[in-house]
Design a protein around this motif. Structure first.
Motif, PDB file in Angstrom:
ATOM      1  N   SER A 191      -8.978  -5.554  -8.624  1.00 45.04           N
ATOM      2  CA  SER A 191      -8.602  -5.721  -7.210  1.00 45.04           C
ATOM      3  C   SER A 191      -9.809  -6.054  -6.335  1.00 45.04           C
ATOM      4  O   SER A 191      -9.667  -6.746  -5.325  1.00 45.04           O
ATOM      5  CB  SER A 191      -7.907  -4.463  -6.691  1.00 45.04           C
ATOM      6  OG  SER A 191      -8.775  -3.359  -6.725  1.00 45.04           O
TER       7      SER A 191
ATOM      8  N   GLY B 150      -9.978  -9.211  -4.027  1.00 50.62           N
ATOM      9  CA  GLY B 150     -10.372  -9.061  -2.618  1.00 50.62           C
ATOM     10  C   GLY B 150     -11.514  -9.995  -2.261  1.00 50.62           C
ATOM     11  O   GLY B 150     -11.537 -10.571  -1.164  1.00 50.62           O
TER      12      GLY B 150
ATOM     13  N   VAL C  99     -10.117 -13.408  -1.764  1.00 52.46           N
ATOM     14  CA  VAL C  99      -9.403 -13.494  -0.474  1.00 52.46           C
ATOM     15  C   VAL C  99     -10.403 -13.682   0.669  1.00 52.46           C
ATOM     16  O   VAL C  99     -10.237 -14.552   1.532  1.00 52.46           O
ATOM     17  CB  VAL C  99      -8.548 -12.227  -0.244  1.00 52.46           C
ATOM     18  CG1 VAL C  99      -8.021 -12.177   1.185  1.00 52.46           C
ATOM     19  CG2 VAL C  99      -7.389 -12.173  -1.228  1.00 52.46           C
ATOM     20  N   THR C 100     -11.463 -12.867   0.648  1.00 56.31           N
ATOM     21  CA  THR C 100     -12.477 -12.946   1.713  1.00 56.31           C
ATOM     22  C   THR C 100     -13.174 -14.298   1.718  1.00 56.31           C
ATOM     23  O   THR C 100     -13.359 -14.920   2.774  1.00 56.31           O
ATOM     24  CB  THR C 100     -13.540 -11.832   1.491  1.00 56.31           C
ATOM     25  OG1 THR C 100     -12.871 -10.581   1.453  1.00 56.31           O
ATOM     26  CG2 THR C 100     -14.574 -11.820   2.598  1.00 56.31           C
TER      27      THR C 100
ATOM     28  N   LEU D 209      -0.557 -13.117  -4.472  1.00 58.91           N
ATOM     29  CA  LEU D 209      -1.678 -13.965  -4.065  1.00 58.91           C
ATOM     30  C   LEU D 209      -1.514 -15.403  -4.555  1.00 58.91           C
ATOM     31  O   LEU D 209      -2.263 -16.284  -4.135  1.00 58.91           O
ATOM     32  CB  LEU D 209      -3.007 -13.374  -4.568  1.00 58.91           C
ATOM     33  CG  LEU D 209      -3.450 -12.105  -3.833  1.00 58.91           C
ATOM     34  CD1 LEU D 209      -4.695 -11.516  -4.471  1.00 58.91           C
ATOM     35  CD2 LEU D 209      -3.703 -12.392  -2.353  1.00 58.91           C
TER      36      LEU D 209
ATOM     37  N   GLU E 113     -10.033  -0.665 -12.496  1.00 58.20           N
ATOM     38  CA  GLU E 113      -9.534  -0.197 -11.186  1.00 58.20           C
ATOM     39  C   GLU E 113      -9.808   1.291 -10.980  1.00 58.20           C
ATOM     40  O   GLU E 113     -10.270   1.718  -9.921  1.00 58.20           O
ATOM     41  CB  GLU E 113      -8.017  -0.407 -11.075  1.00 58.20           C
ATOM     42  CG  GLU E 113      -7.532  -1.828 -11.040  1.00 58.20           C
ATOM     43  CD  GLU E 113      -7.988  -2.581  -9.813  1.00 58.20           C
ATOM     44  OE1 GLU E 113      -8.585  -1.969  -8.911  1.00 58.20           O
ATOM     45  OE2 GLU E 113      -7.767  -3.793  -9.765  1.00 58.20           O
TER      46      GLU E 113
ATOM     47  N   PRO F  62       2.634  -5.006  -2.658  1.00 58.50           N
ATOM     48  CA  PRO F  62       1.202  -5.247  -2.482  1.00 58.50           C
ATOM     49  C   PRO F  62       0.862  -5.256  -0.994  1.00 58.50           C
ATOM     50  O   PRO F  62       1.748  -5.412  -0.150  1.00 58.50           O
ATOM     51  CB  PRO F  62       1.000  -6.628  -3.113  1.00 58.50           C
ATOM     52  CG  PRO F  62       2.327  -7.277  -3.086  1.00 58.50           C
ATOM     53  CD  PRO F  62       3.335  -6.172  -3.187  1.00 58.50           C
TER      54      PRO F  62
ATOM     55  N   LEU G 222      -1.324 -10.123   2.428  1.00 61.62           N
ATOM     56  CA  LEU G 222      -2.055 -11.110   1.635  1.00 61.62           C
ATOM     57  C   LEU G 222      -3.512 -11.262   2.050  1.00 61.62           C
ATOM     58  O   LEU G 222      -4.395 -11.399   1.212  1.00 61.62           O
ATOM     59  CB  LEU G 222      -1.373 -12.481   1.761  1.00 61.62           C
ATOM     60  CG  LEU G 222      -0.077 -12.665   0.982  1.00 61.62           C
ATOM     61  CD1 LEU G 222       0.423 -14.086   1.166  1.00 61.62           C
ATOM     62  CD2 LEU G 222      -0.293 -12.369  -0.497  1.00 61.62           C
ATOM     63  N   GLU G 223      -3.761 -11.232   3.344  1.00 56.82           N
ATOM     64  CA  GLU G 223      -5.119 -11.516   3.825  1.00 56.82           C
ATOM     65  C   GLU G 223      -6.032 -10.297   3.792  1.00 56.82           C
ATOM     66  O   GLU G 223      -7.212 -10.407   4.101  1.00 56.82           O
ATOM     67  CB  GLU G 223      -5.055 -12.095   5.249  1.00 56.82           C
ATOM     68  CG  GLU G 223      -4.275 -13.397   5.361  1.00 56.82           C
ATOM     69  CD  GLU G 223      -5.147 -14.640   5.146  1.00 56.82           C
ATOM     70  OE1 GLU G 223      -6.355 -14.478   4.961  1.00 56.82           O
ATOM     71  OE2 GLU G 223      -4.582 -15.759   5.158  1.00 56.82           O
ATOM     72  N   ASP G 224      -5.493  -9.115   3.422  1.00 61.25           N
ATOM     73  CA  ASP G 224      -6.353  -7.936   3.297  1.00 61.25           C
ATOM     74  C   ASP G 224      -7.216  -8.082   2.056  1.00 61.25           C
ATOM     75  O   ASP G 224      -6.732  -8.507   1.006  1.00 61.25           O
ATOM     76  CB  ASP G 224      -5.514  -6.656   3.163  1.00 61.25           C
ATOM     77  CG  ASP G 224      -4.875  -6.270   4.483  1.00 61.25           C
ATOM     78  OD1 ASP G 224      -5.200  -6.924   5.493  1.00 61.25           O
ATOM     79  OD2 ASP G 224      -4.055  -5.346   4.497  1.00 61.25           O
ATOM     80  N   ASP G 225      -8.496  -7.699   2.184  1.00 68.16           N
ATOM     81  CA  ASP G 225      -9.348  -7.854   1.001  1.00 68.16           C
ATOM     82  C   ASP G 225      -9.272  -6.627   0.087  1.00 68.16           C
ATOM     83  O   ASP G 225      -9.733  -6.655  -1.042  1.00 68.16           O
ATOM     84  CB  ASP G 225     -10.795  -8.186   1.375  1.00 68.16           C
ATOM     85  CG  ASP G 225     -11.447  -7.096   2.180  1.00 68.16           C
ATOM     86  OD1 ASP G 225     -10.765  -6.117   2.510  1.00 68.16           O
ATOM     87  OD2 ASP G 225     -12.650  -7.223   2.475  1.00 68.16           O
TER      88      ASP G 225
ATOM     89  N   ARG H 229      -5.327  -3.081  -3.136  1.00 69.67           N
ATOM     90  CA  ARG H 229      -4.446  -3.488  -4.236  1.00 69.67           C
ATOM     91  C   ARG H 229      -4.621  -2.650  -5.496  1.00 69.67           C
ATOM     92  O   ARG H 229      -3.843  -2.771  -6.434  1.00 69.67           O
ATOM     93  CB  ARG H 229      -4.705  -4.959  -4.604  1.00 69.67           C
ATOM     94  CG  ARG H 229      -4.373  -5.929  -3.516  1.00 69.67           C
ATOM     95  CD  ARG H 229      -4.656  -7.368  -3.903  1.00 69.67           C
ATOM     96  NE  ARG H 229      -4.317  -8.251  -2.805  1.00 69.67           N
ATOM     97  CZ  ARG H 229      -5.135  -8.528  -1.801  1.00 69.67           C
ATOM     98  NH1 ARG H 229      -6.344  -8.024  -1.780  1.00 69.67           N
ATOM     99  NH2 ARG H 229      -4.736  -9.317  -0.819  1.00 69.67           N
ATOM    100  N   GLY H 230      -5.673  -1.818  -5.533  1.00 73.68           N
ATOM    101  CA  GLY H 230      -6.033  -1.130  -6.768  1.00 73.68           C
ATOM    102  C   GLY H 230      -4.925  -0.285  -7.363  1.00 73.68           C
ATOM    103  O   GLY H 230      -4.536  -0.469  -8.520  1.00 73.68           O
TER     104      GLY H 230
ATOM    105  N   PHE I 106      -1.782  -0.185  -6.581  1.00 73.84           N
ATOM    106  CA  PHE I 106      -0.598  -1.014  -6.831  1.00 73.84           C
ATOM    107  C   PHE I 106      -0.708  -1.694  -8.202  1.00 73.84           C
ATOM    108  O   PHE I 106       0.253  -1.717  -8.981  1.00 73.84           O
ATOM    109  CB  PHE I 106      -0.449  -2.066  -5.719  1.00 73.84           C
ATOM    110  CG  PHE I 106       0.628  -3.067  -5.996  1.00 73.84           C
ATOM    111  CD1 PHE I 106       1.963  -2.735  -5.807  1.00 73.84           C
ATOM    112  CD2 PHE I 106       0.305  -4.330  -6.473  1.00 73.84           C
ATOM    113  CE1 PHE I 106       2.973  -3.666  -6.079  1.00 73.84           C
ATOM    114  CE2 PHE I 106       1.311  -5.253  -6.751  1.00 73.84           C
ATOM    115  CZ  PHE I 106       2.631  -4.923  -6.552  1.00 73.84           C
ATOM    116  N   ILE I 107      -1.878  -2.221  -8.487  1.00 75.20           N
ATOM    117  CA  ILE I 107      -2.083  -2.911  -9.771  1.00 75.20           C
ATOM    118  C   ILE I 107      -1.994  -1.917 -10.930  1.00 75.20           C
ATOM    119  O   ILE I 107      -1.339  -2.183 -11.945  1.00 75.20           O
ATOM    120  CB  ILE I 107      -3.440  -3.658  -9.771  1.00 75.20           C
ATOM    121  CG1 ILE I 107      -3.354  -4.865  -8.832  1.00 75.20           C
ATOM    122  CG2 ILE I 107      -3.828  -4.095 -11.174  1.00 75.20           C
ATOM    123  CD1 ILE I 107      -4.670  -5.590  -8.617  1.00 75.20           C
TER     124      ILE I 107
ATOM    125  N   SER J  36       1.495  -1.006 -11.578  1.00 79.26           N
ATOM    126  CA  SER J  36       2.278  -2.132 -12.100  1.00 79.26           C
ATOM    127  C   SER J  36       1.972  -2.395 -13.572  1.00 79.26           C
ATOM    128  O   SER J  36       2.848  -2.841 -14.316  1.00 79.26           O
ATOM    129  CB  SER J  36       1.979  -3.402 -11.297  1.00 79.26           C
ATOM    130  OG  SER J  36       2.304  -3.217  -9.945  1.00 79.26           O
TER     131      SER J  36
END
Lengths: 111, 153
Positions: A56, A60, A63-64, A94, B65, B116, B119-122, B125-126, B128-129, B132
């Protein structure tokens, strides 16, 4: 393992990610692309053909980086993801944020 | 220069349940050690087996993660603090735990992230992944140990 940067004939900066893009090396990728942006590069292709896994933090970082490139009028594309990586992008939605091409050639078309 | 990471492997020892093999690894709170720790654990978790690529991918991502969370959020990268990994291996399953020296976090913040983040958050997600990709995920009461169960083949 790590990152290598080349320039394609179409003026696209291709960054190859070998091994993994994770918490321990994400800053290195950010720095490499930041440096290229400061040198004027605007079109970036991340080559994932040799990428085993991304966590992640790596997502990230992408994304940045992508956001910064867009703010500077450029674009970041991804190519060559294996099935597992592709499913990770789909899982996190994503895949809708990035232009993901099956191959480098297809990513470079129309760039 | 930091000392190389060392694995400890026990076969049905006092701390391992009957019929299991326990693999232990301790690492410092340094994110640059995550890659090595993940590869060491993956090698031992699949020793003698030919894992399918999908399973090996799930193990590498979920472990990376959990280590990232432990080092960054649990131990706040304090070099005096350690992170411990344990894998309990049966013929069919891998039960992985990652423990840090932090105070743990509120169990309500460990609630199941069904979606999740934006989308634009950096970040964000950890967990969540992990949820999953792993078959089962549990935390201890204190919140500083995560258990993840994955298939072994």
């Amino acid at each position: 393992m790590g990152f290598s940067k080349t320039t394609s004939g179409r003026g696209v900066t291709v960054v190859k990610v070998e091994g993994q893009l994770i918490v321990g090396n994400r800053q290195e990728l950010k720095a490499l692309i930041q440096e290229a942006m400061e040198a004027g590069d605007r079109k970036f292709l991340v080559d994932c053909t040799q990428t085993a896994y991304i966590d992640s933090s790596g997502l990230g970082a992408l994304v940045t980086i992508s956001k910064k490139i867009r703010e500077n009028g450029g674009e970041l594309r991804l190519a060559g993801l294996n099935e597992d990586l592709r499913s990770l992008f789909e899982l996190t939605k994503l895949d809708s944020l990035f232009h993901i091409a099956p191959s480098l050639d297809e990513a470079l078309q129309g760039f | 220069m930091t000392a190389p990471l060392r694995l400890h492997v026990r076969r049905s020892g006092p701390e391992a349940r009957d019929g299991t093999v326990a693999v232990d690894l301790a690492l410092p709170s340094d994110v640059s050690e995550v890659e090595t720790a993940v590869e060491l654990m993956a090698r031992h978790c699949f020793a003698g087996l030919v894992p399918c690529a999908r399973t090996a991918f799930r193990l590498r991502v979920t472990l990376a993660e959990a280590l990232s969370n432990a080092i960054l959020r649990g131990n706040h990268e304090n070099p005096a603090k350690q992170v411990w990994i344990r894998a309990e291996l049966t013929a069919t399953a891998i039960r992985l735990s990652v423990r840090d020296e932090g105070d743990g976090c509120d169990a309500t913040r460990r609630s199941d992230p069904a979606l999740p983040p934006d989308l634009e958050d950096d970040g964000g997600r950890g967990l969540f992944i992990i949820k999953s990709l792993a078959d089962q995920v549990e935390f201890d009461d204190r919140g500083n140990t995560i258990w993840m169960t994955l298939p072994r083949c």
